[in-house]
Design an enzyme around this catalytic site. Structure first.
Site, PDB file in Angstrom:
ATOM      1  N   ARG A  25       0.851  -1.197   0.000  1.00 56.90           N
ATOM      2  CA  ARG A  25       0.000   0.000   0.000  1.00 56.90           C
ATOM      3  C   ARG A  25       0.874   1.229   0.000  1.00 56.90           C
ATOM      4  NH1 ARG A  25      -4.732   0.203   4.389  1.00 56.90           N
ATOM      5  NH2 ARG A  25      -2.970   0.731   5.708  1.00 56.90           N
ATOM      6  N   ASP A  63       5.047  -6.470   9.034  1.00 52.92           N
ATOM      7  CA  ASP A  63       6.150  -6.140   9.942  1.00 52.92           C
ATOM      8  C   ASP A  63       6.209  -7.101  11.129  1.00 52.92           C
ATOM      9  OD1 ASP A  63       7.160  -4.070   8.460  1.00 52.92           O
ATOM     10  OD2 ASP A  63       6.019  -2.515   9.513  1.00 52.92           O
ATOM     11  N   ASP A 114       0.680  -3.738  11.985  1.00 46.31           N
ATOM     12  CA  ASP A 114       1.132  -4.068  10.628  1.00 46.31           C
ATOM     13  C   ASP A 114       1.519  -5.546  10.560  1.00 46.31           C
ATOM     14  OD1 ASP A 114       2.972  -4.460   8.345  1.00 46.31           O
ATOM     15  OD2 ASP A 114       2.626  -2.313   8.050  1.00 46.31           O
ATOM     16  N   THR A 147      -1.246   7.515  -0.339  1.00 48.48           N
ATOM     17  CA  THR A 147      -2.583   7.390  -0.959  1.00 48.48           C
ATOM     18  C   THR A 147      -3.355   6.175  -0.425  1.00 48.48           C
ATOM     19  OG1 THR A 147      -1.775   5.987  -2.741  1.00 48.48           O
ATOM     20  CG2 THR A 147      -1.663   8.364  -3.109  1.00 48.48           C
TER      21      THR A 147
HETATM   22  C1  PRP Z   1      -1.135  -5.022   4.025  1.00 46.63           C
HETATM   23  C2  PRP Z   1      -1.939  -6.306   4.054  1.00 46.63           C
HETATM   24  C3  PRP Z   1      -2.761  -6.214   2.799  1.00 46.63           C
HETATM   25  C4  PRP Z   1      -3.025  -4.736   2.692  1.00 46.63           C
HETATM   26  C5  PRP Z   1      -4.425  -4.470   3.156  1.00 46.63           C
HETATM   27  O1  PRP Z   1      -0.038  -5.135   3.184  1.00 46.63           O
HETATM   28  O2  PRP Z   1      -1.162  -7.455   4.156  1.00 46.63           O
HETATM   29  O3  PRP Z   1      -2.091  -6.684   1.647  1.00 46.63           O
HETATM   30  O4  PRP Z   1      -2.077  -4.072   3.534  1.00 46.63           O
HETATM   31  O5  PRP Z   1      -4.759  -3.136   2.992  1.00 46.63           O
HETATM   32  P1  PRP Z   1      -5.915  -2.651   2.029  1.00 46.63           P
HETATM   33  O6  PRP Z   1      -7.090  -3.570   2.263  1.00 46.63           O
HETATM   34  O7  PRP Z   1      -6.175  -1.257   2.490  1.00 46.63           O
HETATM   35  O8  PRP Z   1      -5.428  -2.715   0.613  1.00 46.63           O
HETATM   36  P2  PRP Z   1       1.105  -4.018   3.147  1.00 46.63           P
HETATM   37  O9  PRP Z   1       0.789  -2.975   2.147  1.00 46.63           O
HETATM   38  O10 PRP Z   1       1.363  -3.548   4.537  1.00 46.63           O
HETATM   39  O11 PRP Z   1       2.351  -4.826   2.572  1.00 46.63           O
HETATM   40  P3  PRP Z   1       3.258  -5.926   3.298  1.00 46.63           P
HETATM   41  O12 PRP Z   1       2.412  -7.155   3.508  1.00 46.63           O
HETATM   42  O13 PRP Z   1       4.353  -6.158   2.320  1.00 46.63           O
HETATM   43  O14 PRP Z   1       3.745  -5.355   4.595  1.00 46.63           O
HETATM   44  N1  URA Z   2      -2.273  -3.610   6.749  1.00 51.29           N
HETATM   45  C1  URA Z   2      -1.907  -4.114   7.948  1.00 51.29           C
HETATM   46  O1  URA Z   2      -0.927  -4.855   8.059  1.00 51.29           O
HETATM   47  N2  URA Z   2      -2.644  -3.769   9.018  1.00 51.29           N
HETATM   48  C2  URA Z   2      -3.745  -2.979   8.942  1.00 51.29           C
HETATM   49  O2  URA Z   2      -4.385  -2.721   9.971  1.00 51.29           O
HETATM   50  C3  URA Z   2      -4.093  -2.471   7.678  1.00 51.29           C
HETATM   51  C4  URA Z   2      -3.352  -2.810   6.587  1.00 51.29           C
END
Ligand code: PRP
Ligand code: URA
Length: 208
Positions: free
Chosen positions: A103, A202, A199, A107
C-alpha cells in the site's frame, strides 16, 4: 454480503494472543499459520469430493476424497506468505501463485510489483491469502488480476477484516466469498484496522 466470519471460542483465544502487542515474532508467525489452517478448513466446507473405494483393516468402503489438483493458493506478499504453510499443510498438492503488492503510504492505494501464477490457473479454484483486509484495495486488485487470467472461482481468506473494506470488495466482486476470522470495528485515519493487530507484514517478518 458474501462474507463468513469464524465464530468460535478457540479462534477468539488465538486472536487475543495474536493481537497483543507483547506477542513476539515467533509466536505471531505460528498463530498466523495456525489461523490460516482454520480458515482453509472453513473454505473447504463446500468442496466437491470425488468418490473413491478404499479398504480399512476391517472392510471395503465407499468414501470421498478431495481432488487436490483443483486448487491453487495465492498469497499476497508479504503478509499472505505467513498463512501459506498452514494451508499447504492441509492441501499439500495445491499449486501456488504469488501476487506482490504494497500500500502506498500516502494514498493507501495498492501498488502491484509481482504476479506469477501456475499456467493452468484458470481451471483451478483459487484461494487468496492475506491476513489483513483493510480498505479492500489490495483484495480488489488481486481478484482483478486473477480474473484477467480466466479464474472463475475465487475465495479470499483473511484473518482480520474491516467493515469498510468488506463492503467495497463484495460490491465489486459479489461472486468471491470472503472468509475471515474476525470483522473488526473500523479503520483509523491511517487506514489501519481498529483494534486490529498493527502491521501484519512487519510483525511476521520482524521488520519494525
Ligand atoms: C497489508 C496487508 C494487505 C493490505 C491491506 O499489506 O497485508 O495486503 O495491507 O490493505 P488494504 O485492504 O487497504 O489494501 P502491506 O501494504 O502492509 O504490505 P506488506 O504485507 O508487504 O507489509
Ligand atoms: N495492513 C496491515 O498490516 N494492518 C492494517 O491494519 C491495515 C493494513
Amino acid at each position: 454480503m458474501n462474507v463468513k466470519e469464524l465464530n468460535h471460542p478457540l479462534i477468539e483465544h488465538k486472536l487475543a494472543i495474536l493481537r497483543d502487542k507483547k506477542t513476539g515474532t515467533k509466536e505471531f508467525r505460528e498463530l498466523i499459520k495456525e489461523i490460516g489452517m482454520f480458515l482453509c478448513y472453513e473454505a473447504m466446507s463446500d468442496a466437491k469430493l470425488k468418490k473413491v473405494e478404499i479398504e480399512t483393516p476391517i472392510e471395503k468402503m465407499k468414501t470421498g476424497k478431495l481432488d487436490e489438483d483443483n486448487y491453487a493458493f495465492v498469497p499476497i506478499l508479504r503478509a499472505g506468505m505467513g498463512m501459506l504453510d498452514g494451508v499447504i499443510s492441509v492441501i499439500p498438492n495445491a499449486k501456488i501463485g504469488h501476487i506482490g503488492m504494497y500500500r502506498d503510504e500516502k494514498t493507501f492505494e495498492p501498488v502491484n510489483y509481482f504476479f506469477k501464477v501456475p499456467k493452468d490457473i484458470a481451471k483451478r479454484e483459487v484461494i487468496i491469502l492475506d491476513p489483513m483486509l483493510a480498505t479492500g484495495g489490495s483484495a480488489i486488485d488481486a481478484i482483478d488480476l486473477l480474473k484477467s487470467k480466466g479464474v472463475k472461482k475465487i475465495k479470499f481468506l483473511s484473518i482480520i477484516a474491516a467493515p469498510e473494506g468488506l463492503k467495497k470488495v463484495t460490491e465489486k466482486h459479489p461472486d468471491v466469498q470472503i472468509i475471515c476470522a474476525k470483522i473488526d470495528k473500523c479503520l483509523n485515519e491511517n487506514k489501519y484496522i481498529v483494534p486490529g493487530l498493527g502491521d501484519a507484514g512487519d510483525r511476521i517478518f520482524g521488520t519494525k
